[in-house]
Design a protein around this motif. Structure first.
Motif, short mmCIF file in Angstrom:
data_model
loop_
_atom_site.label_atom_id
_atom_site.label_comp_id
_atom_site.label_asym_id
_atom_site.label_seq_id
_atom_site.Cartn_x
_atom_site.Cartn_y
_atom_site.Cartn_z
N UNK A 80 45.81 40.56 50.63
CA UNK A 80 45.16 39.26 50.67
C UNK A 80 43.67 39.38 50.34
N UNK A 81 43.03 40.44 50.82
CA UNK A 81 41.63 40.66 50.49
C UNK A 81 41.45 40.97 49.01
N UNK A 82 42.37 41.71 48.42
CA UNK A 82 42.29 41.97 46.99
C UNK A 82 42.36 40.66 46.20
N UNK A 83 43.22 39.76 46.62
CA UNK A 83 43.32 38.47 45.93
C UNK A 83 42.03 37.67 46.07
N UNK A 84 41.40 37.80 47.21
CA UNK A 84 40.20 37.02 47.48
C UNK A 84 38.96 37.63 46.86
N UNK A 85 38.86 38.96 46.89
CA UNK A 85 37.63 39.64 46.47
C UNK A 85 37.78 40.39 45.15
N UNK A 86 38.96 40.33 44.55
CA UNK A 86 39.23 41.18 43.39
C UNK A 86 38.64 40.74 42.09
N UNK A 87 37.99 39.58 42.04
CA UNK A 87 37.34 39.14 40.82
C UNK A 87 37.95 37.89 40.24
N UNK A 91 44.69 39.53 38.95
CA UNK A 91 46.13 39.43 39.19
C UNK A 91 46.58 40.57 40.09
N UNK A 92 47.32 40.23 41.15
CA UNK A 92 47.92 41.23 42.02
C UNK A 92 49.40 41.30 41.69
N UNK A 351 44.57 54.50 48.51
CA UNK A 351 46.00 54.86 48.37
C UNK A 351 46.87 53.66 48.04
N UNK A 352 46.47 52.48 48.50
CA UNK A 352 47.35 51.32 48.44
C UNK A 352 47.25 50.46 47.21
N UNK A 353 46.51 50.89 46.19
CA UNK A 353 46.35 50.04 45.01
C UNK A 353 45.99 50.89 43.80
N UNK A 354 46.43 50.44 42.64
CA UNK A 354 45.99 50.98 41.36
C UNK A 354 45.22 49.88 40.64
N UNK A 355 44.00 50.18 40.26
CA UNK A 355 43.12 49.20 39.63
C UNK A 355 43.18 49.39 38.12
#
Length: 366
Positions: A80-87, A91-92, A351-355
């Motif tokens: 949820x934080x990636x969706x909010x702060x990811x730019x 896309x997640x 560990x939990x994401x590939x950017x």
């Protein structure tokens, strides 16, 4: 596999690691793209759910039964934080969990992102080999809309050739004008020198592909000219036997632009080995490779592991937040995240994401 795209909003776009302040294009027309891979306008984050079999995840210390439900809650909050702060228009991509792969939430160990929209397919521990294909397939399905292009598999580490490499052992550090990109590989535990060689080959292939594309776009370039990758990248091998406390290199130290190194201790032999590799290389106001590191004393809980996302955002453990912000100042936004249950399985934020960043490029080619 599901994808979610954040809505457009006004966001400050500083010049960051390979991310110029350019506008993003709009979302694709869903009706016209039904027969094509999903088209992404911004950064793509590959994540994967927590396996129902998470209790059997590999770890260095057994401190009791792992709680899959709690780990799931932590991971969902992180996504949820990636969706909010990811730019803007990020896309997640949420890859379904595999009940037969207890460690599958730790997608970082399956691929390594390369400049120019490339990836290396990793060769993790045999018990985790089944984690790689679904994540690699998800990466191969990415089609960026702006600038237009796909993700390329530029190399593959092969266990059958004795090559071992996990993404948690691969630390990226921005270089200077002498060498644009530094990759550190922790060898001797989960990864080895042959795996580091596989990364070198993949980086060379990625650079060659990008160079060919540039030559094709500019017919005045001499396609027969000799090429030298020495200014483009270096792969440094770090002996993990120097400090057997850690499962992966990035458990002990990480790096962030405008911040520099974030470490478990200034006396950590792994940090000292990385610093020694960089002594002859250029320090800049972005990489800060020769500045004092940020020291986080609660590193046993993964506190020295920071995750950099495009747009100047740094995810970090609450114990590191104040010092990371102090080091990075106005250039960064700090997001404090704690994942104690995932940490019990030797997991950390990276560990939990590939950017997959469409603006992570090689730099200029002569």
């Amino acid at each position: 596999m599901t994808t979610t795209t954040s809505g457009a909003r006004e966001t400050r776009l500083p010049v960051m690691d390979g991310i110029p302040p350019v506008p993003f294009s709009g979302l694709p027309d869903e009706a016209s793209e039904l027969q094509k891979p999903p088209s992404m306008s911004g950064v793509v984050y590959l994540t994967r759910g927590v396996s129902p079999g998470f209790a059997a995840a590999q770890r260095m210390e057994d401190d009791g039964t792992l709680d899959a439900a709690l780990a799931h809650e932590e991971h969902e909050a992180f996504v949820a934080l990636l969706r909010d702060k990811g730019g803007p228009l990020a896309t997640v991509v949420d890859i379904p969990a595999d009940p037969d792969q207890p460690d599958c939430v730790f997608v970082e160990d399956t691929l390594v992102a390369l400049p120019g929209r490339g990836v290396l397919r990793c060769a993790p521990h045999d018990s985790r080999a089944g984690e790689v294909p679904p994540v690699a397939d998800a990466a191969a399905s990415v089609s960026f809309e702006f600038p237009a292009g796909r993700v390329h598999v530029d190399g593959e580490a092969l266990a059958s050739n004795g090559e071992r490499i996990e993404g948690g052992d691969v630390l990226y550090v921005r270089g200077g004008d002498d060498v644009y990109h530094h990759y550190f590989v922790g060898v001797g535990n989960r990864s080895n020198s042959k795996g580091a060689d596989a990364l070198r080959r993949a980086l060379a292939a990625s650079a060659s592909r990008a160079r060919a594309a540039k030559i094709n776009a500019d017919s005045s370039k001499n396609s027969g000219a000799e090429t030298d990758d020495s200014a483009l990248f270096r792969v440094h091998e770090i002996d993990m036997s120097l400090d057997k406390t850690w499962l992966h290199l990035k458990s002990a130290l990480t790096w962030a632009p405008y911040v520099g190194f974030v470490v478990s201790s200034t006396e950590c032999p792994l940090f000292r080995a990385c610093r020694d590799c960089l002594q002859s290389h250029e320090a800049t106001s972005v990489n800060k490779i020769k500045s004092d590191p940020v020291v986080v004393h609660r590193a046993r809980q993964g506190a020295a592991n920071v995750l950099v996302v495009p747009g100047g955002v740094v995810f970090c453990h609450p114990a590191a937040a104040a010092e990371v912000k102090k080091a990075g100042g106005k250039q960064i936004e700090v997001v404090a995240v704690e994942q104690p249950e995932l940490g019990r399985a030797d997991g950390a934020l990276t560990c939990g994401v590939l950017v997959l960043d469409p603006f992570f490029e090689w730099g200029s080619f002569s």
